[in-house]
Motif scaffolding. Sequence first.
Motif, PDB file in Angstrom:
ATOM      1  N   ILE A  27       0.783  -1.230   0.000  1.00  0.00           N
ATOM      2  CA  ILE A  27       0.085  -0.087   0.052  1.00  0.00           C
ATOM      3  C   ILE A  27       0.899   1.150   0.084  1.00  0.00           C
ATOM      4  CG2 ILE A  27      -1.841   1.379   1.029  1.00  0.00           C
ATOM      5  CD1 ILE A  27      -2.846  -1.015   2.580  1.00  0.00           C
ATOM      6  N   GLU A  28       0.286   2.086  -0.817  1.00  0.00           N
ATOM      7  CA  GLU A  28       1.234   3.506  -0.588  1.00  0.00           C
ATOM      8  C   GLU A  28       0.044   4.473  -0.103  1.00  0.00           C
ATOM      9  OE1 GLU A  28       3.001   4.753  -4.130  1.00  0.00           O
ATOM     10  OE2 GLU A  28       3.083   6.813  -3.868  1.00  0.00           O
ATOM     11  N   ILE A  29       0.236   5.465   0.768  1.00  0.00           N
ATOM     12  CA  ILE A  29      -0.778   6.282   1.287  1.00  0.00           C
ATOM     13  C   ILE A  29      -0.562   7.643   0.778  1.00  0.00           C
ATOM     14  CG2 ILE A  29      -2.101   6.997   3.634  1.00  0.00           C
ATOM     15  CD1 ILE A  29      -1.015   4.294   4.658  1.00  0.00           C
ATOM     16  N   ILE A  30      -1.437   8.263   0.233  1.00  0.00           N
ATOM     17  CA  ILE A  30      -1.288   9.631  -0.150  1.00  0.00           C
ATOM     18  C   ILE A  30      -2.228  10.475   0.404  1.00  0.00           C
ATOM     19  CG2 ILE A  30      -1.071  11.398  -2.107  1.00  0.00           C
ATOM     20  CD1 ILE A  30      -0.222   9.109  -3.741  1.00  0.00           C
ATOM     21  N   GLN A  31      -1.878  11.414   1.364  1.00  0.00           N
ATOM     22  CA  GLN A  31      -2.734  12.511   1.974  1.00  0.00           C
ATOM     23  C   GLN A  31      -2.951  13.508   1.207  1.00  0.00           C
ATOM     24  OE1 GLN A  31      -2.458  15.380   4.854  1.00  0.00           O
ATOM     25  NE2 GLN A  31      -4.521  15.169   4.537  1.00  0.00           N
ATOM     26  N   GLY A  32      -4.352  13.712   0.619  1.00  0.00           N
ATOM     27  CA  GLY A  32      -4.494  14.943  -0.324  1.00  0.00           C
ATOM     28  C   GLY A  32      -5.827  14.859  -0.996  1.00  0.00           C
ATOM     29  N   ASP A  33      -6.041  15.841  -1.625  1.00  0.00           N
ATOM     30  CA  ASP A  33      -7.232  16.215  -2.358  1.00  0.00           C
ATOM     31  C   ASP A  33      -7.162  15.413  -3.608  1.00  0.00           C
ATOM     32  OD1 ASP A  33      -9.444  16.973  -3.657  1.00  0.00           O
ATOM     33  OD2 ASP A  33      -9.285  19.071  -3.051  1.00  0.00           O
ATOM     34  N   ALA A  34      -8.175  14.446  -3.874  1.00  0.00           N
ATOM     35  CA  ALA A  34      -8.008  13.670  -5.340  1.00  0.00           C
ATOM     36  C   ALA A  34      -8.190  14.526  -6.303  1.00  0.00           C
ATOM     37  CB  ALA A  34      -9.011  12.755  -5.158  1.00  0.00           C
ATOM     38  N   LEU A  35      -8.972  15.933  -6.194  1.00  0.00           N
ATOM     39  CA  LEU A  35      -9.220  16.554  -7.021  1.00  0.00           C
ATOM     40  C   LEU A  35      -8.090  17.395  -7.689  1.00  0.00           C
ATOM     41  CD1 LEU A  35     -12.676  18.062  -6.302  1.00  0.00           C
ATOM     42  CD2 LEU A  35     -12.213  16.487  -7.978  1.00  0.00           C
ATOM     43  N   LYS A  36      -6.911  17.341  -6.789  1.00  0.00           N
ATOM     44  CA  LYS A  36      -5.756  17.968  -7.368  1.00  0.00           C
ATOM     45  C   LYS A  36      -4.686  17.305  -7.483  1.00  0.00           C
ATOM     46  CE  LYS A  36      -7.105  21.883  -4.313  1.00  0.00           C
ATOM     47  NZ  LYS A  36      -6.957  22.261  -2.977  1.00  0.00           N
ATOM     48  N   THR A  37      -4.753  15.954  -7.416  1.00  0.00           N
ATOM     49  CA  THR A  37      -3.852  14.852  -7.801  1.00  0.00           C
ATOM     50  C   THR A  37      -3.816  14.415  -9.243  1.00  0.00           C
ATOM     51  OG1 THR A  37      -4.607  13.823  -5.740  1.00  0.00           O
ATOM     52  CG2 THR A  37      -3.454  12.375  -7.228  1.00  0.00           C
ATOM     53  N   ASP A  38      -2.398  14.367  -9.539  1.00  0.00           N
ATOM     54  CA  ASP A  38      -1.989  13.926 -10.913  1.00  0.00           C
ATOM     55  C   ASP A  38      -2.018  12.586 -10.924  1.00  0.00           C
ATOM     56  OD1 ASP A  38      -0.946  13.545 -13.550  1.00  0.00           O
ATOM     57  OD2 ASP A  38       1.057  14.319 -12.982  1.00  0.00           O
ATOM     58  N   PHE A  39      -3.018  11.770 -11.571  1.00  0.00           N
ATOM     59  CA  PHE A  39      -3.220  10.509 -11.478  1.00  0.00           C
ATOM     60  C   PHE A  39      -2.236   9.860 -12.559  1.00  0.00           C
ATOM     61  CE2 PHE A  39      -6.907  11.763  -9.732  1.00  0.00           C
ATOM     62  CZ  PHE A  39      -7.381  10.697  -8.619  1.00  0.00           C
ATOM     63  N   THR A  40      -1.970  10.536 -13.470  1.00  0.00           N
ATOM     64  CA  THR A  40      -0.892   9.849 -14.553  1.00  0.00           C
ATOM     65  C   THR A  40       0.342   9.559 -13.729  1.00  0.00           C
ATOM     66  OG1 THR A  40      -0.566  11.937 -15.451  1.00  0.00           O
ATOM     67  CG2 THR A  40      -1.839  10.489 -16.671  1.00  0.00           C
TER      68      THR A  40
END
Length: 283
Positions: A104-117
């Motif tokens: 698992i990699e945990i990222i704390q943040g807003d998905a709307l501001k995440t660069d999924f690529t």
Amino acid sequence: MTETDSDKLAVDGLPPLRAVVERHGLATKKALGQNFLLDLNLTGRIARAAGSMEKHTVIEVGPGPGGLTRALLMHGAHKVVVIERDDRCLPALEEIAAHYPGRIEIIQGDALKTDFTALANKGPVKIVANLPYNVGTQLLVGWLEAEPWPPYFESLTLMFQREVAERIVAAAGDSAYGRLGVLAGWRTRAEIRFDVPPQAFWPPPKVTSSVVHLVPRSDPLPADGKRLSLVTQHAFGQRRKMLRQSLKPLGGQTLLDAAGIDGTRRAETLSIEEFCRLANTRV
Ligand code: SAM
């Protein structure tokens, strides 16, 4: 010492979700659209709807206390990347990470501001989420407008309120047909897999939810996604009006003539192919 329900372990050897929520004091926050799934049988069903994931990185948006995350890992996901906005959920997610080292990699943040690529640079990717409805819709539109196409993800398995799910899978002529149906139908094969009743969530929402599974088409009709979005937004923004009226800001009758579409028609009668033609026509 007697064993209480919260001492017993769940099938994956971790504490039951209800106990996790209590121990970490995860009182749900309405502003973050928190309606948690606490039944691992149900989250298992959602994970199965996403198909095989042994070779995949699964990106899960909004894991909360981790009920779906645990199901994805039990289902054999090679790796799960979770993105959660609420930092109160991080200790519960860290416990899952300790139980499944390196997966698992945990990222704390807003998905709307995440660069999924940027998250998707290793191996095949599937996206799974149970998100608040407004965030989910916004993300879905972004994923459907992704460039290049076919995109970096093999599938999207997403929970929506039933009414939104119906809009996603709607075809021309359906009362739920609109911008979402055009975008989803243009680039993906989308289907509702199953419904989830309000009482499956804590706290229960007011409406029934549905799990939607979308698989990218390899050869959608050529069109610029942003332009298609704009055309459909205008056309369905005034859905009862004739297109020559609703599309006035984009050229109205002139645009329709150039695209070979009768200006007296209404948006819900246009096929996806006709919307693509409108998106590809400039006047
Ligand atoms: N996946 C969990 C489950 O099924 O029990 C939680 C679902 S709950 C409906 C939505 C989750 O998304 C919450 O944990 C909330 O904090 C998180 N969330 C809300 N907005 C978000 C955003 N913009 N980015 C990332 N996570 C978000």
